[in-house]
Scaffold this active site. Structure first.
Site: not given
Length: 265
Positions: A70, A108, A122
């Protein structure tokens, strides 16, 4: 990121430079990014530390044709979006496990993109939204990846739900890429991090998903699922090359019993 570097990124995504930084172009870029840049943790199992600088992330994705997890994927995508004229804010989140417990701070990295409305973009959460979702809506938002809902949490935080299950708790405070260094280190070294347990590389396809988990190749098309055990090193290396365009010097190492990679930086 300069103009030429942004064009190189767009070429990787097979995307045209948007005429305007609008929501439609953002949705197209996010889906193309998911298709082209895999979610993977291979450097952890190759004994290579992850460096959280824009230059390092772009070199890995654009020059070495790799993916990342991420922090890497979100950080690089943020740089591209800014170069295209979008207003982007890095946000930190804590992910929920299967028992509904929250993970570590800076677990994250996700992106807030402000247009006429705020959007959550995302590209670093694996199986998740195909397109951005509205951060200012509190009703169901349907996406090819499922049904998503944004729910008010404590202290101004927002819970992001996927098909009714909480995925992560998003903090509203703007962050810098350097803020995620400690979380990134934890995910590379902790025996309780799921990233240290086995090599993983995955990306969606137009009609399914393709994943290499340790030495198992998984291909899904609709509801059909096919698993193939990669029997030797040559088969592992060929699968990474054929399905992800990733050239590796040797297969990622399997974790030691403690969960720490057998090869250290």
């Amino acid at each position: 990121m300069d103009h030429d570097r942004a064009d190189t990124y767009l070429t990787l995504l097979d995307a045209a430079r948007p005429a305007h930084p609008d929501a439609a172009a953002l949705a197209d870029l996010q889906w193309r990014h998911l298709l082209a840049v895999p979610f993977e943790n291979l450097d952890i199992h190759l004994g290579r530390p992850v460096e959280l600088t824009e230059e390092a992330l772009l070199a890995k994705i654009l020059d070495r044709r790799r993916g990342g997890f991420c922090y890497e994927l979100g950080g690089a995508f943020a740089a591209l979006l800014r170069a295209l004229g979008y207003r982007v804010t890095l946000l930190a989140a804590r992910t929920y496990d299967d028992q509904g417990r929250l993970g570590i701070p800076f677990d994250h990295l996700a992106l807030r993109v402000d247009l006429d409305r705020p959007w959550l973009a995302d590209v670093g959460f694996g199986r998740f939204t195909h397109h951005p979702v509205r951060l200012d809506l509190r009703t169901d938002q349907r996406d090819p990846g499922g049904v998503f809902r944004v729910v008010e949490g404590e202290y101004g935080e927002l819970d992001i739900l996927h098909d009714g299950r909480p995925q992560y708790r998003l903090e509203p405070r703007p962050r810098d890429l350097r803020d995620f260094v400690a979380g990134c280190w934890w995910h590379q070294t902790s025996p309780t991090s799921h990233f240290t347990r086995a090599p993983l590389c995955s990306r969606p396809t137009p009609d399914g998903r393709i994943t290499i988990s340790d030495r198992t190749l998984v291909r899904t098309t609709g509801t059909d699922r096919h698993e193939e055990h990669l029997t030797d090193d040559a088969a592992v290396l060929a699968a990474y090359q054929d399905h992800f365009g990733i050239t590796l010097p040797h297969p990622p190492t399997r974790p030691t019993p403690t969960g720490i990679p057998a090869t250290t930086p």
